[in-house]
Design an enzyme around this catalytic site. Structure first.
Site, PDB file in Angstrom:
ATOM      1  N   GLU A 188       0.865  -1.170   0.000  1.00 50.42           N
ATOM      2  CA  GLU A 188       0.000   0.000   0.000  1.00 50.42           C
ATOM      3  C   GLU A 188       0.902   1.220   0.000  1.00 50.42           C
ATOM      4  O   GLU A 188       1.941   1.229   0.659  1.00 50.42           O
ATOM      5  CB  GLU A 188      -0.902   0.055   1.239  1.00 50.42           C
ATOM      6  CG  GLU A 188      -1.991  -1.001   1.276  1.00 50.42           C
ATOM      7  CD  GLU A 188      -1.524  -2.313   1.889  1.00 50.42           C
ATOM      8  OE1 GLU A 188      -2.206  -3.326   1.699  1.00 50.42           O
ATOM      9  OE2 GLU A 188      -0.464  -2.333   2.548  1.00 50.42           O
ATOM     10  N   TYR A 208       7.892   2.180  -7.241  1.00 50.83           N
ATOM     11  CA  TYR A 208       7.215   0.890  -7.327  1.00 50.83           C
ATOM     12  C   TYR A 208       6.858   0.553  -8.776  1.00 50.83           C
ATOM     13  O   TYR A 208       6.987  -0.594  -9.195  1.00 50.83           O
ATOM     14  CB  TYR A 208       5.972   0.869  -6.447  1.00 50.83           C
ATOM     15  CG  TYR A 208       6.271   1.136  -4.983  1.00 50.83           C
ATOM     16  CD1 TYR A 208       7.410   0.621  -4.373  1.00 50.83           C
ATOM     17  CD2 TYR A 208       5.427   1.927  -4.216  1.00 50.83           C
ATOM     18  CE1 TYR A 208       7.681   0.868  -3.046  1.00 50.83           C
ATOM     19  CE2 TYR A 208       5.694   2.177  -2.883  1.00 50.83           C
ATOM     20  CZ  TYR A 208       6.834   1.652  -2.302  1.00 50.83           C
ATOM     21  OH  TYR A 208       7.102   1.902  -0.990  1.00 50.83           O
TER      22      TYR A 208
END
Length: 173
Positions: A104, A116
Site C-alpha cells: 500500500e 514501485y
C-alpha cells in the site's frame, strides 16, 4: 535490522510519518518474527558511520509477500537507497518462494509510486481512508511473477551502488 536499530528507526519513522508512525513496540513485535521460519524480513540502510538512513520490512504468508514498510531519510531520498531496499525485499520474497508482492502506498506519495512502478508494481485497487488519523487513501499495488523475474534487470544494483550504502538484514531473513 537488529534490535539495536529500533531506536534510530523509530526516530526516523516519527520524522517521516509524524501522524501515523509505528512505535518501538510494533518494531519489536515485527522483529520477533524475523527469525528462521518466521514470517518477517527487515533490513536497514546505513552510512559508513552506522547512521540509519533507511529501513524496510516484508511479511511473507503462503507464497505472497507484503511490504510492511519502506522509508528513506528525506536528506538521502533520490540517491538509490529506496531502490536498494526494495531490491532487498524482492530478493527476500524470492528466497521465500513468493510468486507475488503487494504493498500500500499513500495516493499523495508520487516519488514512492514511481519507484514501485519502475519495479513492475501495478495498481490493483484503493483503500479509502487507509492512513489514519490523516484519512488519506492508499493505492494497493501488486507485482507478479517474482520467481521468474526477480528485480527488473536495469535496477539490479552494481557493485559500486551496493558499496555506497550498507544494507543490513537478518542473516536468516
Amino acid at each position: 535490522m537488529r534490535w539495536w536499530d529500533i531506536e534510530a528507526v523509530v526516530e526516523l519513522e516519527r520524522r517521516l510519518f509524524p501522524e501515523d508512525a509505528w512505535t518501538a513496540g510494533m518494531y519489536w513485535s515485527e522483529l520477533a518474527e524475523a527469525r528462521p521460519g518466521g514470517t518477517r524480513h527487515y533490513t536497514v540502510a546505513t552510512t559508513e558511520d552506522g547512521t540509519v538512513i533507511g529501513y524496510a520490512g516484508l511479511l511473507v504468508v503462503t507464497g505472497e509477500g507484503d511490504v510492511q514498510t519502506i522509508a528513506v531519510d528525506d536528506r538521502h531520498q533520490g540517491s538509490g537507497i529506496g531502490a536498494t531496499l526494495l531490491t532487498d525485499l524482492i530478493a527476500a520474497a524470492v528466497r521465500r518462494d513468493c510468486e507475488e508482492m503487494l504493498l500500500e502506498v499513500r495516493v499523495d506519495n508520487e516519488r514512492a509510486r514511481q519507484l514501485y512502478e519502475r519495479f513492475g508494481f501495478e495498481t490493483i485497487g484503493i483503500r479509502k481512508g487507509y492512513y489514519q488519523p490523516a484519512d488519506v487513501d492508499a493505492l494497493v499495488m501488486r507485482r507478479q511473477g517474482l520467481q521468474e523475474n526477480g528485480p527488473p534487470e536495469d535496477l539490479r544494483q552494481d557493485d559500486a551502488q551496493q558499496d555506497r550504502y550498507d544494507v543490513k538484514d537478518t542473516p536468516h531473513g
